[in-house]
Design a protein around this motif. Structure first.
Motif, PDB file in Angstrom:
ATOM      1  N   ARG A 222       0.833  -1.202   0.000  1.00 33.68           N
ATOM      2  CA  ARG A 222       0.000   0.000   0.000  1.00 33.68           C
ATOM      3  C   ARG A 222       0.871   1.257   0.000  1.00 33.68           C
ATOM      4  O   ARG A 222       0.545   2.256  -0.662  1.00 33.68           O
ATOM      5  N   VAL A 223       1.988   1.237   0.762  1.00 27.86           N
ATOM      6  CA  VAL A 223       2.907   2.372   0.771  1.00 27.86           C
ATOM      7  C   VAL A 223       3.461   2.620  -0.622  1.00 27.86           C
ATOM      8  O   VAL A 223       3.500   3.762  -1.114  1.00 27.86           O
ATOM      9  N   ARG A 224       3.895   1.530  -1.292  1.00 30.17           N
ATOM     10  CA  ARG A 224       4.486   1.685  -2.625  1.00 30.17           C
ATOM     11  C   ARG A 224       3.465   2.207  -3.638  1.00 30.17           C
ATOM     12  O   ARG A 224       3.791   3.052  -4.485  1.00 30.17           O
ATOM     13  N   LEU A 225       2.234   1.722  -3.566  1.00 32.99           N
ATOM     14  CA  LEU A 225       1.201   2.200  -4.487  1.00 32.99           C
ATOM     15  C   LEU A 225       0.896   3.676  -4.241  1.00 32.99           C
ATOM     16  O   LEU A 225       0.786   4.472  -5.193  1.00 32.99           O
ATOM     17  N   ALA A 226       0.783   4.058  -2.961  1.00 35.19           N
ATOM     18  CA  ALA A 226       0.513   5.463  -2.642  1.00 35.19           C
ATOM     19  C   ALA A 226       1.668   6.357  -3.073  1.00 35.19           C
ATOM     20  O   ALA A 226       1.452   7.473  -3.572  1.00 35.19           O
ATOM     21  N   ALA A 227       2.899   5.873  -2.908  1.00 39.83           N
ATOM     22  CA  ALA A 227       4.064   6.662  -3.330  1.00 39.83           C
ATOM     23  C   ALA A 227       4.104   6.823  -4.839  1.00 39.83           C
ATOM     24  O   ALA A 227       4.498   7.877  -5.360  1.00 39.83           O
ATOM     25  N   GLN A 228       3.700   5.786  -5.563  1.00 40.42           N
ATOM     26  CA  GLN A 228       3.655   5.888  -7.032  1.00 40.42           C
ATOM     27  C   GLN A 228       2.648   6.943  -7.463  1.00 40.42           C
ATOM     28  O   GLN A 228       2.937   7.775  -8.339  1.00 40.42           O
ATOM     29  N   LEU A 229       1.464   6.922  -6.850  1.00 41.72           N
ATOM     30  CA  LEU A 229       0.444   7.915  -7.199  1.00 41.72           C
ATOM     31  C   LEU A 229       0.904   9.326  -6.834  1.00 41.72           C
ATOM     32  O   LEU A 229       0.654  10.281  -7.574  1.00 41.72           O
ATOM     33  N   GLU A 230       1.600   9.461  -5.697  1.00 46.39           N
ATOM     34  CA  GLU A 230       2.116  10.765  -5.271  1.00 46.39           C
ATOM     35  C   GLU A 230       3.174  11.276  -6.239  1.00 46.39           C
ATOM     36  O   GLU A 230       3.200  12.465  -6.587  1.00 46.39           O
ATOM     37  N   ALA A 231       4.055  10.373  -6.699  1.00 47.79           N
ATOM     38  CA  ALA A 231       5.096  10.768  -7.648  1.00 47.79           C
ATOM     39  C   ALA A 231       4.487  11.233  -8.968  1.00 47.79           C
ATOM     40  O   ALA A 231       4.935  12.222  -9.558  1.00 47.79           O
ATOM     41  N   GLU A 232       3.476  10.536  -9.434  1.00 48.89           N
ATOM     42  CA  GLU A 232       2.811  10.928 -10.685  1.00 48.89           C
ATOM     43  C   GLU A 232       2.118  12.275 -10.533  1.00 48.89           C
ATOM     44  O   GLU A 232       2.144  13.110 -11.446  1.00 48.89           O
ATOM     45  N   ASP A 233       1.495  12.502  -9.380  1.00 43.82           N
ATOM     46  CA  ASP A 233       0.807  13.775  -9.150  1.00 43.82           C
ATOM     47  C   ASP A 233       1.805  14.927  -9.084  1.00 43.82           C
ATOM     48  O   ASP A 233       1.555  16.004  -9.647  1.00 43.82           O
ATOM     49  N   ARG A 234       2.954  14.720  -8.410  1.00 44.39           N
ATOM     50  CA  ARG A 234       3.978  15.766  -8.349  1.00 44.39           C
ATOM     51  C   ARG A 234       4.511  16.097  -9.737  1.00 44.39           C
ATOM     52  O   ARG A 234       4.763  17.265 -10.054  1.00 44.39           O
ATOM     53  N   HIS A 235       4.686  15.076 -10.560  1.00 47.99           N
ATOM     54  CA  HIS A 235       5.193  15.315 -11.913  1.00 47.99           C
ATOM     55  C   HIS A 235       4.194  16.113 -12.733  1.00 47.99           C
ATOM     56  O   HIS A 235       4.575  17.010 -13.493  1.00 47.99           O
ATOM     57  N   ARG A 236       2.893  15.806 -12.599  1.00 54.41           N
ATOM     58  CA  ARG A 236       1.870  16.570 -13.327  1.00 54.41           C
ATOM     59  C   ARG A 236       1.875  18.033 -12.888  1.00 54.41           C
ATOM     60  O   ARG A 236       1.765  18.938 -13.721  1.00 54.41           O
TER      61      ARG A 236
END
Length: 297
Positions: A222-236
């Protein structure tokens, strides 16, 4: 006699090595300048790049030369003291420094901020004068007062870059924002996780579902999935920001040069310096061979 020969041999070997190193270095730098195509800031590829443009002032910055007090964008100064005795007379450097203020280059297609730290800067403006105070009180005197500099104990030199002057810049170019940066998802995800681990209590509060004070494999997923979504949002979010361009010293041995002179003039100067280095190397080698041939060691 033997000591004199050893000293002469040491100088000749130093001249050979130093001249060879300097000649090869300047020759390589000249080739880097000539082989790197000139780019436009708006469309330049990331990495080692070369630009021509005009220096622009930045809002909210006020810089002045430390010796003259004249407004500028960048400065470099030196102070020397005259020393003499029965045998020698010379100017001894006692103080020097250079500005670390970032420069703004505009080539008509965009603007690029340049960090001058580590650069070989060649300004067009240079003032040299003398005085009796270690730190001068303003610029060189004008008119008749500036002619009578003999007998003064200090020599001052100040170089400056000014707004509106042309600038040739070659170095490491990077851009951020404007949708220009690709996303390395694995690296960005790892960076987010490292940041979250800095507040491990907060990480447990968010993802420790069973409240046992540890994160099991399912919770780490769950941590890794949330971090992936956070990284994508920061990039956008970063991609919609206006593009910002920067230049700094390259990581490799490539030259980092900021000059009011153009590429051709710089390359020609480097070739002459390479030739001088080759002559020094050859002279040192001949002297070394002669000393080894006639000396008794």
């Amino acid at each position: 006699m033997l000591e004199e020969q050893l000293v002469g041999l040491a100088f000749s070997v130093a001249a050979t090595l130093g001249g060879g190193w300097w000649g090869l270095r300047r020759l390589a730098q000249a080739r880097h300048l000539l082989d790197t195509p000139t780019s436009k800031i708006r469309s330049a590829a990331q990495g080692y790049a070369e630009f021509y443009g005009v220096l622009a002032a930045q809002a909210g910055t006020a810089i002045a030369g430390p010796l003259t007090g004249k407004p500028c964008l960048w400065w470099r100064y030196s102070i020397e003291e005259y020393q003499s005795d029965d045998k020698t007379r010379s100017w001894r450097p006692i103080e020097s420094g250079s500005s670390e203020a970032w420069l703004l280059l505009d080539d008509g297609t965009g603007q690029c901020l340049i960090n001058p730290r580590g650069a070989e800067v060649r300004p067009a403006t240079r003032e040299v004068w003398r005085g009796n105070l270690r730190h001068p009180r303003g610029p060189q005197p004008a008119g008749w007062a500036g002619l009578f500099s003999a007998g003064k104990n200090y020599r001052y030199s100040e170089e400056r870059l000014h707004a509106g002057q042309p600038l040739y810049a070659i170095g490491d170019f990077r851009s951020s924002g404007g949708g220009r940066q690709g996303l390395d998802l694995a690296t960005a995800q790892s960076a987010v996780i490292r940041q979250w681990k800095g507040d491990f209590a907060g990480l447990l509060q968010r993802f420790d579902g069973d409240g046992n004070g540890q994160l099991d494999e399912q919770e780490w997923n769950r941590v890794r999935l949330a971090a992936q979504l956070e990284a994508e949002d920061r990039h956008r979010q970063q991609s919609v920001q206006p593009a910002r361009h920067h230049m700094a010293a390259p990581q490799a041995s490539q030259p980092f040069i900021l000059s009011c002179a153009g590429e051709d003039e710089l390359a020609r100067s480097f070739y002459w310096q390479a030739a001088a280095g080759a002559c020094l190397c050859l002279g040192g080698a001949l002297a070394t061979a002669w000393l080894l041939g006639v000396g008794t060691f």
